[in-house]
Scaffold this motif. Structure first.
Motif, PDB file in Angstrom:
ATOM      1  N   VAL A 190       4.669  -6.342   2.506  1.00 38.78           N
ATOM      2  CA  VAL A 190       3.451  -6.982   2.009  1.00 38.78           C
ATOM      3  C   VAL A 190       3.626  -8.496   1.960  1.00 38.78           C
ATOM      4  CG1 VAL A 190       1.977  -7.271  -0.032  1.00 38.78           C
ATOM      5  CG2 VAL A 190       2.604  -4.970   0.745  1.00 38.78           C
ATOM      6  N   ASN A 191       4.714  -8.963   1.384  1.00 45.11           N
ATOM      7  CA  ASN A 191       4.957 -10.406   1.281  1.00 45.11           C
ATOM      8  C   ASN A 191       5.121 -11.047   2.654  1.00 45.11           C
ATOM      9  OD1 ASN A 191       4.765 -10.584  -1.525  1.00 45.11           O
ATOM     10  ND2 ASN A 191       6.899  -9.997  -1.786  1.00 45.11           N
ATOM     11  N   ASP A 192       5.759 -10.338   3.575  1.00 46.82           N
ATOM     12  CA  ASP A 192       5.955 -10.853   4.920  1.00 46.82           C
ATOM     13  C   ASP A 192       4.612 -11.028   5.635  1.00 46.82           C
ATOM     14  OD1 ASP A 192       7.803 -11.609   7.081  1.00 46.82           O
ATOM     15  OD2 ASP A 192       7.015  -9.821   8.080  1.00 46.82           O
TER      16      ASP A 192
ATOM     17  N   LYS B  82     -10.626  -5.498  -0.345  1.00 51.62           N
ATOM     18  CA  LYS B  82     -10.870  -4.208   0.303  1.00 51.62           C
ATOM     19  C   LYS B  82     -10.078  -4.133   1.596  1.00 51.62           C
ATOM     20  CE  LYS B  82     -15.497  -3.609  -1.510  1.00 51.62           C
ATOM     21  NZ  LYS B  82     -16.909  -3.373  -1.204  1.00 51.62           N
ATOM     22  N   GLY B  83      -9.692  -2.914   1.957  1.00 53.41           N
ATOM     23  CA  GLY B  83      -8.955  -2.703   3.190  1.00 53.41           C
ATOM     24  C   GLY B  83      -9.674  -3.229   4.411  1.00 53.41           C
ATOM     25  N   GLU B  84     -10.998  -3.071   4.443  1.00 54.72           N
ATOM     26  CA  GLU B  84     -11.756  -3.533   5.607  1.00 54.72           C
ATOM     27  C   GLU B  84     -11.705  -5.059   5.726  1.00 54.72           C
ATOM     28  OE1 GLU B  84     -16.376  -3.473   4.546  1.00 54.72           O
ATOM     29  OE2 GLU B  84     -15.356  -1.617   3.953  1.00 54.72           O
ATOM     30  N   GLU B  85     -11.612  -5.767   4.593  1.00 52.42           N
ATOM     31  CA  GLU B  85     -11.497  -7.228   4.640  1.00 52.42           C
ATOM     32  C   GLU B  85     -10.166  -7.648   5.280  1.00 52.42           C
ATOM     33  OE1 GLU B  85     -13.294  -9.329   0.941  1.00 52.42           O
ATOM     34  OE2 GLU B  85     -12.596  -7.350   0.269  1.00 52.42           O
TER      35      GLU B  85
ATOM     36  N   TYR C 144      -8.341  -5.742   7.273  1.00 51.16           N
ATOM     37  CA  TYR C 144      -8.384  -5.327   8.675  1.00 51.16           C
ATOM     38  C   TYR C 144      -9.062  -6.403   9.525  1.00 51.16           C
ATOM     39  CZ  TYR C 144      -9.483  -2.858  12.943  1.00 51.16           C
ATOM     40  OH  TYR C 144      -9.586  -2.513  14.273  1.00 51.16           O
ATOM     41  N   LYS C 145     -10.190  -6.914   9.066  1.00 50.41           N
ATOM     42  CA  LYS C 145     -10.895  -7.971   9.806  1.00 50.41           C
ATOM     43  C   LYS C 145     -10.049  -9.235   9.894  1.00 50.41           C
ATOM     44  CE  LYS C 145     -15.599  -6.433   8.954  1.00 50.41           C
ATOM     45  NZ  LYS C 145     -16.880  -6.723   8.319  1.00 50.41           N
ATOM     46  N   LEU C 146      -9.349  -9.554   8.826  1.00 50.34           N
ATOM     47  CA  LEU C 146      -8.488 -10.730   8.811  1.00 50.34           C
ATOM     48  C   LEU C 146      -7.362 -10.596   9.842  1.00 50.34           C
ATOM     49  CD1 LEU C 146      -7.853 -13.401   7.203  1.00 50.34           C
ATOM     50  CD2 LEU C 146      -6.256 -12.002   5.896  1.00 50.34           C
ATOM     51  N   LEU C 147      -6.812  -9.399   9.959  1.00 51.88           N
ATOM     52  CA  LEU C 147      -5.682  -9.167  10.859  1.00 51.88           C
ATOM     53  C   LEU C 147      -6.094  -8.935  12.302  1.00 51.88           C
ATOM     54  CD1 LEU C 147      -3.544  -6.788   8.602  1.00 51.88           C
ATOM     55  CD2 LEU C 147      -3.292  -9.262   8.896  1.00 51.88           C
ATOM     56  N   THR C 148      -7.392  -8.688  12.535  1.00 50.77           N
ATOM     57  CA  THR C 148      -7.838  -8.374  13.898  1.00 50.77           C
ATOM     58  C   THR C 148      -8.879  -9.347  14.431  1.00 50.77           C
ATOM     59  OG1 THR C 148      -9.501  -6.819  13.068  1.00 50.77           O
ATOM     60  CG2 THR C 148      -7.341  -5.900  13.678  1.00 50.77           C
ATOM     61  N   GLU C 149      -9.932  -9.576  13.675  1.00 53.62           N
ATOM     62  CA  GLU C 149     -11.022 -10.420  14.160  1.00 53.62           C
ATOM     63  C   GLU C 149     -10.769 -11.897  13.925  1.00 53.62           C
ATOM     64  OE1 GLU C 149     -14.659  -9.014  12.398  1.00 53.62           O
ATOM     65  OE2 GLU C 149     -14.357  -6.984  13.169  1.00 53.62           O
ATOM     66  N   LYS C 150     -10.132 -12.213  12.819  1.00 51.81           N
ATOM     67  CA  LYS C 150      -9.895 -13.619  12.465  1.00 51.81           C
ATOM     68  C   LYS C 150      -8.521 -14.114  12.911  1.00 51.81           C
ATOM     69  CE  LYS C 150     -13.055 -13.373   8.594  1.00 51.81           C
ATOM     70  NZ  LYS C 150     -13.237 -13.490   7.149  1.00 51.81           N
ATOM     71  N   SER C 151      -7.691 -13.201  13.399  1.00 51.43           N
ATOM     72  CA  SER C 151      -6.351 -13.557  13.869  1.00 51.43           C
ATOM     73  C   SER C 151      -5.865 -12.462  14.824  1.00 51.43           C
ATOM     74  CB  SER C 151      -5.379 -13.675  12.690  1.00 51.43           C
ATOM     75  OG  SER C 151      -5.052 -12.402  12.175  1.00 51.43           O
TER      76      SER C 151
ATOM     77  N   CYS D 299       0.150  -0.896   5.863  1.00 53.46           N
ATOM     78  CA  CYS D 299       0.174  -2.352   5.721  1.00 53.46           C
ATOM     79  C   CYS D 299      -1.161  -2.881   5.218  1.00 53.46           C
ATOM     80  CB  CYS D 299       0.516  -3.013   7.059  1.00 53.46           C
ATOM     81  SG  CYS D 299       2.206  -2.743   7.605  1.00 53.46           S
ATOM     82  N   ILE D 300      -2.236  -2.451   5.852  1.00 48.00           N
ATOM     83  CA  ILE D 300      -3.569  -2.931   5.479  1.00 48.00           C
ATOM     84  C   ILE D 300      -3.885  -2.591   4.033  1.00 48.00           C
ATOM     85  CG2 ILE D 300      -6.040  -2.583   5.889  1.00 48.00           C
ATOM     86  CD1 ILE D 300      -5.268  -2.284   8.908  1.00 48.00           C
ATOM     87  N   GLU D 301      -3.688  -1.351   3.667  1.00 53.19           N
ATOM     88  CA  GLU D 301      -4.035  -0.914   2.312  1.00 53.19           C
ATOM     89  C   GLU D 301      -3.171  -1.590   1.252  1.00 53.19           C
ATOM     90  OE1 GLU D 301      -6.660   0.816   1.299  1.00 53.19           O
ATOM     91  OE2 GLU D 301      -7.296   0.816   3.389  1.00 53.19           O
ATOM     92  N   ASN D 302      -1.891  -1.771   1.529  1.00 55.38           N
ATOM     93  CA  ASN D 302      -1.019  -2.376   0.525  1.00 55.38           C
ATOM     94  C   ASN D 302      -1.217  -3.883   0.410  1.00 55.38           C
ATOM     95  OD1 ASN D 302       0.826  -0.366  -0.857  1.00 55.38           O
ATOM     96  ND2 ASN D 302       0.838   0.315   1.269  1.00 55.38           N
ATOM     97  N   VAL D 303      -1.500  -4.552   1.515  1.00 56.40           N
ATOM     98  CA  VAL D 303      -1.824  -5.974   1.442  1.00 56.40           C
ATOM     99  C   VAL D 303      -3.140  -6.147   0.679  1.00 56.40           C
ATOM    100  CG1 VAL D 303      -2.489  -8.011   2.782  1.00 56.40           C
ATOM    101  CG2 VAL D 303      -0.492  -6.673   3.468  1.00 56.40           C
ATOM    102  N   ALA D 304      -4.118  -5.314   0.995  1.00 54.70           N
ATOM    103  CA  ALA D 304      -5.412  -5.373   0.299  1.00 54.70           C
ATOM    104  C   ALA D 304      -5.230  -5.149  -1.195  1.00 54.70           C
ATOM    105  CB  ALA D 304      -6.375  -4.343   0.888  1.00 54.70           C
ATOM    106  N   ASP D 305      -4.464  -4.145  -1.556  1.00 56.91           N
ATOM    107  CA  ASP D 305      -4.221  -3.846  -2.968  1.00 56.91           C
ATOM    108  C   ASP D 305      -3.537  -5.030  -3.660  1.00 56.91           C
ATOM    109  OD1 ASP D 305      -4.205  -1.993  -5.241  1.00 56.91           O
ATOM    110  OD2 ASP D 305      -2.020  -1.946  -4.935  1.00 56.91           O
TER     111      ASP D 305
END
Length: 78
Positions: free
Chosen positions: A64-66, A29-32, A34-41, A18-24
């Motif tokens: 990805v769209n979901d 970047k995947g780390e961005e 990841y932070k969005l899905l964990t630290e910012k939400s 999920c992280i890699e495909n949303v990032a792509d």
């Protein structure tokens, strides 16, 4: 391998997917993401992982769209 560990590994693989495909898709970047899905939400812990059983049966584009829709519903910018 124990069933519980097997499911945890499958969930982890799905989270990375999920992280890699949303990032792509968003050109980030995947780390961005990841932070969005964990630290910012709480999207990772309160949406992606709990909905694993349903989400992982869907196609990549749907997933990805979901997730992007959930990000926008939370009022987050990407």
């Amino acid at each position: 391998m124990e069933y519980n560990n097997f499911m945890k590994n499958k969930e982890l693989e799905f989270v990375v997917f999920c992280i890699e495909n949303v990032a792509d898709h968003l050109g980030l970047k995947g780390e961005e993401i990841y932070k969005l899905l964990t630290e910012k939400s709480d999207i990772l812990d309160n949406y992606i992982i709990p909905c694993f059983d349903t989400l992982h049966t869907q196609g990549k584009e749907y997933i990805v769209n979901d997730i992007i829709d959930v990000i926008h519903e939370k009022g987050l910018r990407v």
